[in-house]
Structure formats: structure tokens, C-alpha cells
Design an enzyme around this catalytic site. Sequence first.
Site, PDB file in Angstrom:
ATOM      1  N   SER A 207       4.013  -1.309   2.606  1.00 56.15           N
ATOM      2  CA  SER A 207       3.832  -1.952   1.314  1.00 56.15           C
ATOM      3  C   SER A 207       4.786  -3.144   1.199  1.00 56.15           C
ATOM      4  O   SER A 207       4.713  -4.059   2.012  1.00 56.15           O
ATOM      5  CB  SER A 207       4.035  -0.928   0.194  1.00 56.15           C
ATOM      6  OG  SER A 207       3.550  -1.397  -1.036  1.00 56.15           O
ATOM      7  N   HIS A 467      -3.253   3.949  -0.543  1.00 55.04           N
ATOM      8  CA  HIS A 467      -1.989   3.369  -0.114  1.00 55.04           C
ATOM      9  C   HIS A 467      -1.017   4.473   0.314  1.00 55.04           C
ATOM     10  O   HIS A 467      -0.676   5.344  -0.470  1.00 55.04           O
ATOM     11  CB  HIS A 467      -1.417   2.606  -1.316  1.00 55.04           C
ATOM     12  CG  HIS A 467      -0.452   1.530  -0.997  1.00 55.04           C
ATOM     13  ND1 HIS A 467      -0.728   0.479  -0.156  1.00 55.04           N
ATOM     14  CD2 HIS A 467       0.815   1.314  -1.448  1.00 55.04           C
ATOM     15  CE1 HIS A 467       0.306  -0.342  -0.108  1.00 55.04           C
ATOM     16  NE2 HIS A 467       1.258   0.149  -0.876  1.00 55.04           N
TER      17      HIS A 467
END
Length: 545
Positions: A207, A467
Amino acid sequence: MYCAKLILLLGCFWISSSASDPADPLLVDLPNGKLRGRDNGNYYSYESLPYAEPPVGDLRFEAPQPYKQQWTDTFDATQPPVSCMQWDQFIRGDDKLAGNEDCLTVSVYRPKNSSRNSFPVVAQIHGGAFMFGGASQNGHENFMREGNLILVKISYRLGPLGFVSTGDADLSGNFGLKDQRLALLWIKQNIASFGGEPENILVIGHSAGGGSVHLQVLREDFSKVAKAAISFSGNALDPWVVQQGGRGRAFELGRIVGCGQASDSVTLKKCLKSKPASEIVSAVRNFLVFAYVPFTPFGPVVESPDAPEAFISQHPVDIIKSGKFAQVPWAVTYTTEDGGYNAALLLEEQASSGREWIVDLNDRWFDWAPYLLFYRDSMTTIKDMDDYSRKLRQEYLGDRRFSVESYWDLQRLFTDVLFKNSTEISLDLHRKHGKSPVYAFVYDNPANTGIGQGLAQRTDINFGTVHGDDYFLIFENIVREPQLRSDEETISRNFLKMLNDFVLSENGTLAFGTCVFQDNVGSSKLQLLSITRNGCENLELESFP
């Protein structure tokens, strides 16, 4: 100037071949003195080791200074690292303040493996939208069980303390990126004292950590501190990584904390240095339109070319096109539903009304979309912004309303705009302008629970492969259940072997399980490895699916 400083630091390295005392592996000698770690059964840990002077007082909003203090007593390296001060999205309730301003440390984890005297190294840059997170947010038991790699976790400044910028030389920003850079130098310099191989260092992140890794790679001198890099679900071209509008936010921050009289960067910086760190970080709540939106109000910027020790002074696209970046093997990844961060937040029920945020999106789309999808500061006019908002809604929703039933289409929009599209663009630019191998994979294998359930605070929705579903098979995270399924166990081991083989490869070869990644450099088509619960497959594409 930053490059010259790097050469000076590299020229002063103090490197030994292994931990200082083979008879007592917990005791390690560094230039600062002796330190003692902890025995954790199958690995040793040496935590909270300072690599920079505390970034407080006059050193706040400055490039980090190398740690130079000498220890007269043995340093206690058994204490877990503290998080850098932050406004943490994942703390429930109104008060999300956590962490400490004095936080610039690395933590080293060394396997117990008597069959080898030294180990390749993985340096991890944590995620958290450049706003929150820390070296302790992910576990490392899975990682350390194989006993083949040394792990180093890096802490760096976050939020306004790490990234406030007025866009000029006086308050240039990117302090968190500069922290990461100094930490990588520390690792290169000192890791041999822990049995690490300074010539075999792989830098990875997820990320914002992935975006950070890519930004580090975009500095030509990155090749002096690492051999290869992997960006999981984050790269420098994601719209939330390098943003515009920093100057306005910097002066707005000043107004919020009582520096409203400042009309220039020098005065603003001096005033901000005088304020309690907790007030500066707590001011983040004033930049959120609702919930934790936008999730990165303070992040990396393009610095002024005349800024001292500027980290980047061109946009990443221009850097890649120039070819003036580190020519090291690099991989970039995404998951099929990466946009579950932060789209799943819209499924949470509001305490005041009981309605999901996604229902309110029908009336607030033109207000909220530019913040949710990070184009608020990149549009020239309000009309341009509204036209783009209208185009996105029509393309992904048509005439349907936003609702729980249409959530998957909204999540697909988030995935494309925030992650997938920019991953494809990064890959395309690197294959055209790079020389070292460039790889990519997409992961499609949903975890039983993940970040989607954590954000939405509900378990009745199938979010897909969101994610972190891949990365959390390498480093445990509390958003998913700790017990891996049998297919995830296999994938986890394949990921760990992938990291080990990548850092040791002399020609930059990357492999996962039975699949060898195909290099994108010089390829007429995009080379993408697909990883699912059933195995892996190389895809040759005109564009990402």
C-alpha cells in the site's frame, strides 16, 4: 546534495561479517556500542534500534539526522517499536491519536539457522496511507518460520509530521520518505553485524509502503542500498501517493493549530515547531470530509528543485520517462478488488441515522467523489471536476443508484482508479524506459475475512480479493483471521520462497511456485502473472483485465 550525503555515508561504513559474539548471539556490537536482543524460540529479535536523532524540537520538519549517540551501557533491544505519532483510521471512536514523535527506529529479526553463517535481508516499509500504521502493525511469525531471511522493519514519520509541505525550499516535505532512505542506509551499514548480507537486500512494502518502495526506486542511488524491490498494491503513480495542493493544506494546518498569522513558509514552519505534536496530528480530523475520507490528506509531494536534500523534484512520470532511476529488478502488484480499501467504508452504518454511507453518496457524489478518488487538487476548474465525476458514475453505475446492491460496481471503480490503472501505467512506462527487469502479478484469492469486513463492520458482504489479502499471507494482520486455509498456506510458502530467491538471484529472475515471471522490459505486450488458489499462470496482455 542528498546524493553527495549518501556517498559520504557509504564511505564511512563500519561492517563486520556476523553477529559480534557467536557464543552469545543476543549481544551485538554496533558503532554506537553494544546492544542485547531477545530469544524468541526460532529467531532472535533486536527491536527499536534508533537510526536517526529524534525528530523533535528544531529537528521537526527537517531531514533526518543520522543517530550518533554512544551507549555507555548495553542498549536494551527487547522493547517493541513505538508507532510514529498518527491519527489512526483503525482506532474506533472520535479520538484516534496514537504513537510518539520520537519514533525513528528499525527492528531486526534474525533466524536461528545453524546451517548458515549469513542471511539475505528483506527490509519492510509498512503501509497505512502515509498517515498511520507502524512496524508492529504486521506480524512476522510466518515470515520467520522458514529460517532463511533476516527481516528489518522500518518506522518513519507519518501524516503532517512526515509530509506537510509548502512546496518551496523552506518547508519542502517528504520527511517520511527521507526517514525511509536513512533507514535503508543504516541497514546497508549495520546489517552484517546481525549476520545479514549487505550485498543481498530486498526492499518491499504494501500500500503506502509499496508506493514508498517505488519512490525509493525512482532515486538513481537506490541501487547503492538495495539489490531489488517489490511494491505490493501501491506504486508512485497511484493518485493518492504524490499529490498536489500541499501548500494550501500546510497553511490550513497552521490556521487550525494557531499559526494563522503566518503568511510565509519560514514563519509557518517556526510556529508549527513550537506547537505540541499532538495538536498538529489531531488537526488531521479537520481535513476529513467524512469518516476517514480522504485517507491521505498528507503524503508525498514533488519538491522544489532548490529545496535542500530534495527527495524528488520531478513528478514520477517524468522521472521514469527520463530513465534516471535505479536500474534494479522491480515488481509491482495489485489484487482484483484492491479498491475494497477504502470503498468498504461506505457500507458502514452511520451511528446517527443507521444508513450506510453509500446511500448518502447518491446526493453527495459530486462533493465526495473528488476526495474519495483523489482528483480534487488535480483538476483546473470545478466544471472539469464535475465532468469527470459525472463520467465515472456513468461508466461504472450507469443510471443505477448507489446502494448495497450496486456496491461491487463502486468497488470496481475504486480498484481501477486508485490501484489497477496506475499499476498498468507504471508497468508500461518502466518497460519502455527501464533497463532492469520489471515484473507484475495480480492476486485473486479472497481471504475468509479481510480489510473489507474491518472497514464496513459487517460480515454479510462478499468483498472479493481485497487490499492486503496477498501481503497478509507473508505478514500477519489483525484484519484477517490468523489461521490460514490449506491453499493459503501453500501460497504463503511460495511467497516466502519467491522473496528468498529474488534477493539471491544474480540476474534478477523472479519466480512463484512453478511459474517464472516474464520480464516486461522490451516486451511489446504487458506480462502479468495471475496467482489464484489453483496455482499461477503467465498472461500476455494488451491491457490489464
